[in-house]
Design a protein around this motif. Structure first.
Motif, PDB file in Angstrom:
ATOM      1  N   GLY A 185       0.789  -1.226   0.000  1.00 25.38           N
ATOM      2  CA  GLY A 185       0.000   0.000   0.000  1.00 25.38           C
ATOM      3  C   GLY A 185       0.815   1.267   0.000  1.00 25.38           C
ATOM      4  N   GLU A 186       2.159   1.163  -0.023  1.00 26.79           N
ATOM      5  CA  GLU A 186       2.993   2.351   0.100  1.00 26.79           C
ATOM      6  C   GLU A 186       3.996   2.510  -1.050  1.00 26.79           C
ATOM      7  OE1 GLU A 186       2.580   4.712   2.276  1.00 26.79           O
ATOM      8  OE2 GLU A 186       0.999   3.681   3.400  1.00 26.79           O
ATOM      9  N   GLU A 187       4.977   1.573  -1.164  1.00 24.26           N
ATOM     10  CA  GLU A 187       6.052   1.810  -2.118  1.00 24.26           C
ATOM     11  C   GLU A 187       6.856   0.549  -2.398  1.00 24.26           C
ATOM     12  OE1 GLU A 187       8.889   4.535  -0.425  1.00 24.26           O
ATOM     13  OE2 GLU A 187       9.729   3.002   0.892  1.00 24.26           O
ATOM     14  N   LEU A 188       7.741   0.676  -3.419  1.00 24.04           N
ATOM     15  CA  LEU A 188       8.805  -0.287  -3.679  1.00 24.04           C
ATOM     16  C   LEU A 188      10.131   0.367  -3.320  1.00 24.04           C
ATOM     17  CD1 LEU A 188       7.927  -1.750  -7.221  1.00 24.04           C
ATOM     18  CD2 LEU A 188       7.149  -2.535  -4.980  1.00 24.04           C
ATOM     19  N   TRP A 189      11.036  -0.449  -2.772  1.00 19.18           N
ATOM     20  CA  TRP A 189      12.384   0.033  -2.448  1.00 19.18           C
ATOM     21  C   TRP A 189      13.396  -0.881  -3.108  1.00 19.18           C
ATOM     22  CZ3 TRP A 189      15.566  -1.806   2.168  1.00 19.18           C
ATOM     23  CH2 TRP A 189      16.800  -1.145   2.195  1.00 19.18           C
ATOM     24  N   PHE A 190      14.220  -0.328  -3.995  1.00 17.43           N
ATOM     25  CA  PHE A 190      15.243  -1.076  -4.712  1.00 17.43           C
ATOM     26  C   PHE A 190      16.536  -1.025  -3.897  1.00 17.43           C
ATOM     27  CE2 PHE A 190      12.038   0.154  -7.671  1.00 17.43           C
ATOM     28  CZ  PHE A 190      11.936  -0.904  -8.569  1.00 17.43           C
ATOM     29  N   THR A 191      16.983  -2.190  -3.426  1.00 13.02           N
ATOM     30  CA  THR A 191      17.997  -2.224  -2.379  1.00 13.02           C
ATOM     31  C   THR A 191      19.408  -1.906  -2.859  1.00 13.02           C
ATOM     32  OG1 THR A 191      18.244  -4.617  -2.685  1.00 13.02           O
ATOM     33  CG2 THR A 191      16.673  -3.869  -1.016  1.00 13.02           C
ATOM     34  N   GLN A 228      -6.035  -7.448   0.868  1.00 15.06           N
ATOM     35  CA  GLN A 228      -5.933  -5.996   0.923  1.00 15.06           C
ATOM     36  C   GLN A 228      -4.566  -5.569   0.377  1.00 15.06           C
ATOM     37  OE1 GLN A 228      -6.360  -4.307   4.822  1.00 15.06           O
ATOM     38  NE2 GLN A 228      -6.357  -2.196   4.094  1.00 15.06           N
ATOM     39  N   ASN A 229      -4.577  -4.736  -0.618  1.00  9.79           N
ATOM     40  CA  ASN A 229      -3.385  -4.128  -1.218  1.00  9.79           C
ATOM     41  C   ASN A 229      -2.545  -5.072  -2.077  1.00  9.79           C
ATOM     42  OD1 ASN A 229      -3.917  -1.603  -0.017  1.00  9.79           O
ATOM     43  ND2 ASN A 229      -2.837  -2.205   1.853  1.00  9.79           N
ATOM     44  N   VAL A 230      -2.939  -6.330  -2.220  1.00  6.19           N
ATOM     45  CA  VAL A 230      -2.112  -7.247  -2.995  1.00  6.19           C
ATOM     46  C   VAL A 230      -2.959  -8.384  -3.568  1.00  6.19           C
ATOM     47  CG1 VAL A 230      -1.505  -8.619  -0.956  1.00  6.19           C
ATOM     48  CG2 VAL A 230       0.004  -8.652  -2.960  1.00  6.19           C
ATOM     49  N   ALA A 231      -2.603  -8.824  -4.784  1.00  6.50           N
ATOM     50  CA  ALA A 231      -3.243  -9.986  -5.408  1.00  6.50           C
ATOM     51  C   ALA A 231      -2.146 -10.887  -5.962  1.00  6.50           C
ATOM     52  CB  ALA A 231      -4.203  -9.564  -6.511  1.00  6.50           C
ATOM     53  N   PHE A 232      -2.349 -12.202  -5.851  1.00 11.40           N
ATOM     54  CA  PHE A 232      -1.375 -13.184  -6.314  1.00 11.40           C
ATOM     55  C   PHE A 232      -1.970 -13.996  -7.457  1.00 11.40           C
ATOM     56  CE2 PHE A 232      -0.521 -12.359  -1.860  1.00 11.40           C
ATOM     57  CZ  PHE A 232       0.857 -12.186  -1.823  1.00 11.40           C
ATOM     58  N   VAL A 271       2.680 -10.893  -8.863  1.00 13.62           N
ATOM     59  CA  VAL A 271       2.115 -10.208  -7.689  1.00 13.62           C
ATOM     60  C   VAL A 271       1.693  -8.819  -8.145  1.00 13.62           C
ATOM     61  CG1 VAL A 271       2.563  -9.298  -5.391  1.00 13.62           C
ATOM     62  CG2 VAL A 271       3.605 -11.459  -6.076  1.00 13.62           C
ATOM     63  N   THR A 272       0.427  -8.494  -7.912  1.00 13.71           N
ATOM     64  CA  THR A 272      -0.094  -7.169  -8.264  1.00 13.71           C
ATOM     65  C   THR A 272      -0.312  -6.380  -6.975  1.00 13.71           C
ATOM     66  OG1 THR A 272      -1.177  -8.018 -10.241  1.00 13.71           O
ATOM     67  CG2 THR A 272      -1.921  -5.887  -9.410  1.00 13.71           C
ATOM     68  N   LEU A 273       0.310  -5.202  -6.919  1.00 11.90           N
ATOM     69  CA  LEU A 273       0.218  -4.335  -5.739  1.00 11.90           C
ATOM     70  C   LEU A 273      -0.662  -3.141  -6.060  1.00 11.90           C
ATOM     71  CD1 LEU A 273       4.071  -4.325  -5.019  1.00 11.90           C
ATOM     72  CD2 LEU A 273       2.366  -5.808  -3.945  1.00 11.90           C
ATOM     73  N   PHE A 274      -1.500  -2.762  -5.146  1.00 18.05           N
ATOM     74  CA  PHE A 274      -2.424  -1.637  -5.353  1.00 18.05           C
ATOM     75  C   PHE A 274      -2.771  -1.056  -4.001  1.00 18.05           C
ATOM     76  CE2 PHE A 274      -4.594  -5.716  -5.373  1.00 18.05           C
ATOM     77  CZ  PHE A 274      -5.547  -5.568  -4.393  1.00 18.05           C
ATOM     78  N   GLN A 275      -3.516   0.012  -4.013  1.00 18.86           N
ATOM     79  CA  GLN A 275      -3.998   0.623  -2.765  1.00 18.86           C
ATOM     80  C   GLN A 275      -5.492   0.364  -2.655  1.00 18.86           C
ATOM     81  OE1 GLN A 275      -2.470   4.702  -3.363  1.00 18.86           O
ATOM     82  NE2 GLN A 275      -1.231   4.407  -1.522  1.00 18.86           N
ATOM     83  N   SER A 276      -5.883  -0.384  -1.625  1.00 16.81           N
ATOM     84  CA  SER A 276      -7.297  -0.714  -1.455  1.00 16.81           C
ATOM     85  C   SER A 276      -8.083   0.530  -1.080  1.00 16.81           C
ATOM     86  CB  SER A 276      -7.446  -1.763  -0.347  1.00 16.81           C
ATOM     87  OG  SER A 276      -6.788  -2.960  -0.699  1.00 16.81           O
TER      88      SER A 276
END
Length: 403
Positions: free
Chosen positions: A221-227, A383-387, A398-403
């Motif tokens: 629900g927030e972000e991706l962080w590339f390490t 919530q916030n994710v679908a597989f 994996v699909t990420l979204f904001q519910s």
């Protein structure tokens, strides 16, 4: 074991081709450590040479055995580590079908037998090899390269010790002929040959700073962080933000209408074939980013695992994501080591349910057998994710979204 024939170009003569042999590095256009997608690119560029290609993998447990690209007409195959999908070992299993060129000299193929004497003359002195009495095979080792020779039963006495003397000739005056050539990374000083010795081959280390399969941490629900690169891409970011952080996308395309939107009674949008939303495709990162067509802000991320047996296999490099959370209620843990509460591309669906709980029935996703010979997949939403899950229980996307 699944076997997937790629294509056959009629009229291409079956016979020996000539490839440059590079001990410890590769053969022809195939280099140790290359991602599987780059190998396919080389194959596609030379369809008249690589006209019969088989892709083999273990469908039920795709991380258990190598992904193998085999060229049966040319007598060799490429072994890719199933997790990193990088080339770890090249094996020539029918030396009469492939001519190798080393230091401007040809060896192998139908006209130049790769005998023990010929190998020793071309590659020079080396230490005594290893005799496998169970297989009746003697293996001679050079840095990043090995040659295996079958030893007739009547001559096994000359190889009865683990490290035998060099069997240049048998008592009857004949010399053994190579039955297998292995090319592998020489940085670890491993001896790679037949049988269990094949397991000692590993892909060479990635260069320092390589972004290949960079670990991507997900804050739901927030972000991706590339390490490695250190970029943070939050929901609501603009295309300009994404270009600045990740560079130019590999592709851009308009989104087809969301087929799942019919299940949302609150969505008032008309059901048209196309909507205004659009994707940025980062195939080399295993990532799609969906922007809202009106606000031009990020509304979804799609992360791809690139498993064989899925319709999108070889379209993306695997996204090495990690979804950390103790309760998946919004907390975000950037742990050094994955815990039992971490979901990665290796996590099977049963493990996901143990972490997140049961989400009920799945939606079935299919494109028909004509465009997808691998069959339907199953989509489970939280919530916030679908597989998207394949029939073998592994995650496809994996699909990420904001519910």
């Amino acid at each position: 074991m699944q076997q997937r024939p790629r294509r056959r170009c009629e009229g291409t003569a079956m016979g020996a081709i000539v490839l440059d042999l590079r001990p410890g590095l590769g053969i022809g256009p195939f280099s140790l450590g290359m991602p599987i997608c780059e190998a396919f690119d080389q194959i596609e560029q030379q369809p008249n040479i690589y006209d019969v290609v088989h892709v083999k993998y273990l469908d039920e447990e795709p991380l258990k055995l190598d992904i193998v690209i085999s060229f049966p007409d040319h007598g060799f195959h490429l072994r890719f580590d199933p997790w990193s999908q990088r080339l770890r070992l090249i094996e020539i299993f029918d030396v009469k079908r492939l001519q190798m060129r080393y230091a401007a000299t040809l060896i192998g193929g139908p006209s130049t037998l790769a005998t023990f004497v010929a190998v020793y003359t071309l590659f020079g002195p080396t230490f005594p090899g290893i005799y496998d009495k169970d297989r009746g095979v003697y293996t001679l080792f050079y840095p990043g390269l090995s040659f295996s020779f079958p030893i007739p039963a009547q001559y096994t006495d000359c190889c009865r010790h683990g490290e035998a003397e060099l069997p240049l000739e048998f008592p009857d005056g004949t010399t053994p002929v190579t039955c297998r050539v292995s090319i592998y990374d020489s940085s670890t000083d491993s001896k790679v040959g037949v049988g269990s010795l094949t397991d000692k081959a590993h892909a060479p280390p990635l260069p320092v700073g390589s972004l290949y399969m960079e670990e991507v941490h997900v804050e739901l629900g927030e972000e991706l962080w590339f390490t490695i690169g250190g970029q943070h891409i939050p929901f609501g970011a603009s295309p300009q933000d994404v270009w600045t952080e990740l560079g130019r996308p590999c592709g851009i395309h308009q989104k087809q209408v969301d087929q799942m939107v019919i299940h949302s009674a609150s969505d008032p949008r008309p059901r048209t074939t196309l909507c205004g939303d659009y994707f940025y495709n980062y195939f080399s990162r295993g990532l799609d980013i969906l922007f809202d067509g009106l606000t031009h802000k990020i509304k979804k991320f799609v992360l791809h695992t690139n498993f064989p047996g899925h319709a999108d296999f070889n379209s993306y490099i695997k996204c090495n994501f990690s979804i950390y959370s103790s309760d998946f209620g919004g907390s975000f843990h950037r742990e050094v080591n994955p815990s039992k509460h971490c979901i990665t591309p290796s996590t099977k669906w049963e493990q996901v349910k143990e972490i997140l709980g049961d989400c009920g029935r799945a939606a079935i996703q299919t494109k028909g057998s004509a465009s997808n010979p691998f069959g339907s997949t199953f989509v489970y939403g939280y919530q916030n994710v679908a597989f998207e899950v394949m029939k073998n229980g592994y995650i496809a996307t994996v699909t990420l979204f904001q519910s």
